[in-house]
Design a protein around this motif. Structure first.
Motif, PDB file in Angstrom:
ATOM      1  N   GLN A   4     -42.656  31.424 -56.099  1.00 15.79           N
ATOM      2  CA  GLN A   4     -41.547  31.678 -57.015  1.00 15.79           C
ATOM      3  C   GLN A   4     -40.378  32.363 -56.303  1.00 15.79           C
ATOM      4  O   GLN A   4     -39.224  31.948 -56.426  1.00 15.79           O
ATOM      5  CB  GLN A   4     -42.038  32.550 -58.177  1.00 15.79           C
ATOM      6  CG  GLN A   4     -40.959  32.965 -59.179  1.00 15.79           C
ATOM      7  CD  GLN A   4     -40.399  31.793 -59.958  1.00 15.79           C
ATOM      8  OE1 GLN A   4     -41.122  30.852 -60.262  1.00 15.79           O
ATOM      9  NE2 GLN A   4     -39.118  31.832 -60.286  1.00 15.79           N
ATOM     10  N   LYS A   5     -40.688  33.387 -55.537  1.00 15.15           N
ATOM     11  CA  LYS A   5     -39.618  34.142 -54.858  1.00 15.15           C
ATOM     12  C   LYS A   5     -38.991  33.323 -53.731  1.00 15.15           C
ATOM     13  O   LYS A   5     -37.766  33.336 -53.562  1.00 15.15           O
ATOM     14  CB  LYS A   5     -40.189  35.456 -54.297  1.00 15.15           C
ATOM     15  CG  LYS A   5     -40.582  36.472 -55.361  1.00 15.15           C
ATOM     16  CD  LYS A   5     -41.141  37.734 -54.728  1.00 15.15           C
ATOM     17  CE  LYS A   5     -40.092  38.515 -54.013  1.00 15.15           C
ATOM     18  NZ  LYS A   5     -39.530  39.609 -54.751  1.00 15.15           N
ATOM     19  N   ALA A   6     -39.816  32.610 -52.966  1.00 17.74           N
ATOM     20  CA  ALA A   6     -39.296  31.847 -51.823  1.00 17.74           C
ATOM     21  C   ALA A   6     -38.394  30.706 -52.286  1.00 17.74           C
ATOM     22  O   ALA A   6     -37.286  30.521 -51.756  1.00 17.74           O
ATOM     23  CB  ALA A   6     -40.454  31.302 -50.995  1.00 17.74           C
ATOM     24  N   VAL A   7     -38.851  29.935 -53.262  1.00 12.82           N
ATOM     25  CA  VAL A   7     -38.081  28.780 -53.735  1.00 12.82           C
ATOM     26  C   VAL A   7     -36.823  29.237 -54.464  1.00 12.82           C
ATOM     27  O   VAL A   7     -35.733  28.682 -54.250  1.00 12.82           O
ATOM     28  CB  VAL A   7     -38.941  27.882 -54.648  1.00 12.82           C
ATOM     29  CG1 VAL A   7     -38.096  26.745 -55.231  1.00 12.82           C
ATOM     30  CG2 VAL A   7     -40.119  27.305 -53.865  1.00 12.82           C
ATOM     31  N   THR A   8     -36.952  30.253 -55.301  1.00 16.13           N
ATOM     32  CA  THR A   8     -35.786  30.755 -56.040  1.00 16.13           C
ATOM     33  C   THR A   8     -34.728  31.301 -55.085  1.00 16.13           C
ATOM     34  O   THR A   8     -33.534  30.994 -55.217  1.00 16.13           O
ATOM     35  CB  THR A   8     -36.206  31.857 -57.022  1.00 16.13           C
ATOM     36  OG1 THR A   8     -37.138  31.322 -57.972  1.00 16.13           O
ATOM     37  CG2 THR A   8     -34.998  32.408 -57.765  1.00 16.13           C
ATOM     38  N   GLY A   9     -35.157  32.105 -54.110  1.00 15.75           N
ATOM     39  CA  GLY A   9     -34.209  32.663 -53.150  1.00 15.75           C
ATOM     40  C   GLY A   9     -33.491  31.586 -52.364  1.00 15.75           C
ATOM     41  O   GLY A   9     -32.275  31.652 -52.154  1.00 15.75           O
TER      42      GLY A   9
ATOM     43  N   GLU B 162     -26.603  16.028 -61.511  1.00 10.96           N
ATOM     44  CA  GLU B 162     -27.223  15.405 -62.689  1.00 10.96           C
ATOM     45  C   GLU B 162     -28.699  15.103 -62.447  1.00 10.96           C
ATOM     46  O   GLU B 162     -29.486  15.031 -63.386  1.00 10.96           O
ATOM     47  CB  GLU B 162     -26.504  14.100 -63.054  1.00 10.96           C
ATOM     48  CG  GLU B 162     -25.075  14.281 -63.540  1.00 10.96           C
ATOM     49  CD  GLU B 162     -24.050  14.180 -62.423  1.00 10.96           C
ATOM     50  OE1 GLU B 162     -22.898  13.817 -62.699  1.00 10.96           O
ATOM     51  OE2 GLU B 162     -24.417  14.465 -61.253  1.00 10.96           O
ATOM     52  N   TRP B 163     -29.070  14.937 -61.195  1.00  7.01           N
ATOM     53  CA  TRP B 163     -30.435  14.553 -60.842  1.00  7.01           C
ATOM     54  C   TRP B 163     -31.170  15.631 -60.060  1.00  7.01           C
ATOM     55  O   TRP B 163     -32.409  15.617 -59.996  1.00  7.01           O
ATOM     56  CB  TRP B 163     -30.414  13.256 -60.030  1.00  7.01           C
ATOM     57  CG  TRP B 163     -29.915  12.094 -60.823  1.00  7.01           C
ATOM     58  CD1 TRP B 163     -28.628  11.657 -60.926  1.00  7.01           C
ATOM     59  CD2 TRP B 163     -30.689  11.240 -61.659  1.00  7.01           C
ATOM     60  NE1 TRP B 163     -28.554  10.567 -61.764  1.00  7.01           N
ATOM     61  CE2 TRP B 163     -29.813  10.290 -62.224  1.00  7.01           C
ATOM     62  CE3 TRP B 163     -32.054  11.172 -61.966  1.00  7.01           C
ATOM     63  CZ2 TRP B 163     -30.238   9.286 -63.094  1.00  7.01           C
ATOM     64  CZ3 TRP B 163     -32.491  10.181 -62.842  1.00  7.01           C
ATOM     65  CH2 TRP B 163     -31.585   9.252 -63.394  1.00  7.01           C
ATOM     66  N   ILE B 164     -30.432  16.524 -59.437  1.00  3.00           N
ATOM     67  CA  ILE B 164     -31.048  17.585 -58.633  1.00  3.00           C
ATOM     68  C   ILE B 164     -30.493  18.924 -59.100  1.00  3.00           C
ATOM     69  O   ILE B 164     -29.330  19.248 -58.847  1.00  3.00           O
ATOM     70  CB  ILE B 164     -30.768  17.396 -57.130  1.00  3.00           C
ATOM     71  CG1 ILE B 164     -31.241  16.025 -56.659  1.00  3.00           C
ATOM     72  CG2 ILE B 164     -31.443  18.495 -56.324  1.00  3.00           C
ATOM     73  CD1 ILE B 164     -30.897  15.716 -55.219  1.00  3.00           C
ATOM     74  N   SER B 165     -31.326  19.695 -59.787  1.00  2.00           N
ATOM     75  CA  SER B 165     -30.878  20.977 -60.325  1.00  2.00           C
ATOM     76  C   SER B 165     -32.096  21.889 -60.475  1.00  2.00           C
ATOM     77  O   SER B 165     -33.071  21.527 -61.129  1.00  2.00           O
ATOM     78  CB  SER B 165     -30.183  20.780 -61.676  1.00  2.00           C
ATOM     79  OG  SER B 165     -29.755  22.010 -62.211  1.00  2.00           O
ATOM     80  N   PHE B 166     -32.040  23.056 -59.876  1.00  2.00           N
ATOM     81  CA  PHE B 166     -33.188  23.960 -59.880  1.00  2.00           C
ATOM     82  C   PHE B 166     -33.358  24.641 -61.226  1.00  2.00           C
ATOM     83  O   PHE B 166     -32.427  25.236 -61.766  1.00  2.00           O
ATOM     84  CB  PHE B 166     -33.022  25.012 -58.786  1.00  2.00           C
ATOM     85  CG  PHE B 166     -34.138  26.023 -58.740  1.00  2.00           C
ATOM     86  CD1 PHE B 166     -35.467  25.615 -58.693  1.00  2.00           C
ATOM     87  CD2 PHE B 166     -33.859  27.382 -58.730  1.00  2.00           C
ATOM     88  CE1 PHE B 166     -36.503  26.542 -58.645  1.00  2.00           C
ATOM     89  CE2 PHE B 166     -34.880  28.315 -58.678  1.00  2.00           C
ATOM     90  CZ  PHE B 166     -36.200  27.891 -58.633  1.00  2.00           C
TER      91      PHE B 166
END
Length: 334
Positions: free
Chosen positions: A84-89, A56-60
């Motif tokens: 973008q690629k590093a965090v998403t992966g 509920e509080w932590i969601s990418f």
């Protein structure tokens, strides 16, 4: 525990009176069910109003990060793509082998702190104010060389305690170029490929280092591209990262000087932030006016941008302070 005790008390009384008072038994079961429902509702309400280490509080928000980088970060096509690629992966990996470690480098005002903020805003509901986002500023938190052993102990305890509290914690270390060499090595075990240390897993955490170190190298590459008549957007990570990591490792005035974090290849990406040109300053100025609730005025922003200091002295290509002072400058020109 209180919930278990209450339910145990009710059911023990149910057992004792079941053969004598079936009506009372039904009432007791109803009360137990009602109590369980109340406690569950209360717990859910608590999670709703109080930040917790829960989805509920932590969601990418992958789309949110992508849009923010595209629309709000100017002149940083290399950094934007890498982030973008590093965090998403990393966020999509259900079983990462180590924490995500990013080292952001470039001159002041190029967007390093801003990118850290965008990452936090698209993972944590509370963004940078989340109790799971922890920021350290070298000159404020680790000012005295004579206290370095105390700082090491405190830093280890702080990271262990916060990751124990929430595995999906983020740690931002600002002014790495002003940190005492050797201090950051104390967190090396938490960045390594261990499944857990003393029962704590650090594999879901994110560590971000911000530094001006390497800015000279990044600027030289950008200047060489400009002198060769090549488009700035042709620059790629491979043009910058290898020499950048080496220059950071060998810089005696950096907190990453000869650090085991680099020596043991624990930094996933060295992210270069390019020096900003006049056109990027213009974009920053227009965005800043809109953020202030003003009607963006290109003439006003142009006047402000032209009065900034640019370097090198002969070519005057790059803004010496990037977009850092634009907010205050616009107050003067508007």
């Amino acid at each position: 525990m209180r919930q278990i005790f209450l339910l145990g008390f009710l059911f023990s009384n149910i057992t004792a009176t079941a053969s004598i008072e079936p009506i009372s038994t039904s009432i007791a079961v109803g009360m137990a069910a009602a109590l369980t429902g109340f406690l569950a509702t209360y717990q859910n309400m608590f999670y709703y109003f109080h930040e917790c280490c829960r989805p509920e509080w932590i969601s990418f928000n992958r789309t949110g990060l992508e849009v923010a980088l595209d629309r709000k970060l100017f002149g940083q096509h290399v950094a934007s793509r890498v982030i973008q690629k590093a965090v998403t992966g990393f966020m999509n990996n259900k079983n990462p082998k180590k924490p995500l470690v990013l080292s952001l480098h470039g001159w002041t005002g190029t967007g390093k702190n801003f990118v850290s903020q965008l990452i936090a805003e698209n993972i944590y509901k509370e963004g940078m104010t989340s109790s799971f986002v922890h920021q350290f500023v070298s000159t404020a938190h680790f000012p005295h060389l004579s206290q370095i052993e105390n700082y090491k102990s405190q830093l280890q305890q702080w990271i262990k305690g916060n990751v124990t509290n929430c595995p999906r914690s983020m740690f931002i270390f600002d002014e790495m170029d002003k940190m005492h060499p050797g201090l950051i090595d104390c967190i090396k075990p938490y960045l390594d490929y261990y499944e857990n240390l003393d029962g704590v897993s650090y594999r879901q955490a994110i560590f971000i280092f911000l530094s001006n170190t390497g800015g000279e190298h990044i600027t030289q590459v950008a200047l060489d591209f400009w002198k060769a008549g090549r488009d700035r957007e042709e620059m790629k990570l491979q043009h910058l990262e290898p020499a950048l990591s080496l220059s950071v490792f060998n810089n005696k005035h950096s907190g990453l000087w000869h650090t085991s974090l680099i020596d043991k290849n624990l930094v996933d990406f060295f992210v270069p932030f390019l020096p900003l040109e006049y056109r990027h300053v213009m974009l920053c100025g227009m965005a800043e006016m809109a953020a202030k609730g003003l009607e963006p005025d290109q003439d006003v922003v142009d006047q402000m941008a032209r009065d900034l200091v640019y370097f090198p002295k002969s070519e005057k290509i790059f803004s010496s302070k990037g977009c850092k002072t634009i907010g205050g400058k616009l107050d003067y020109y508007t």
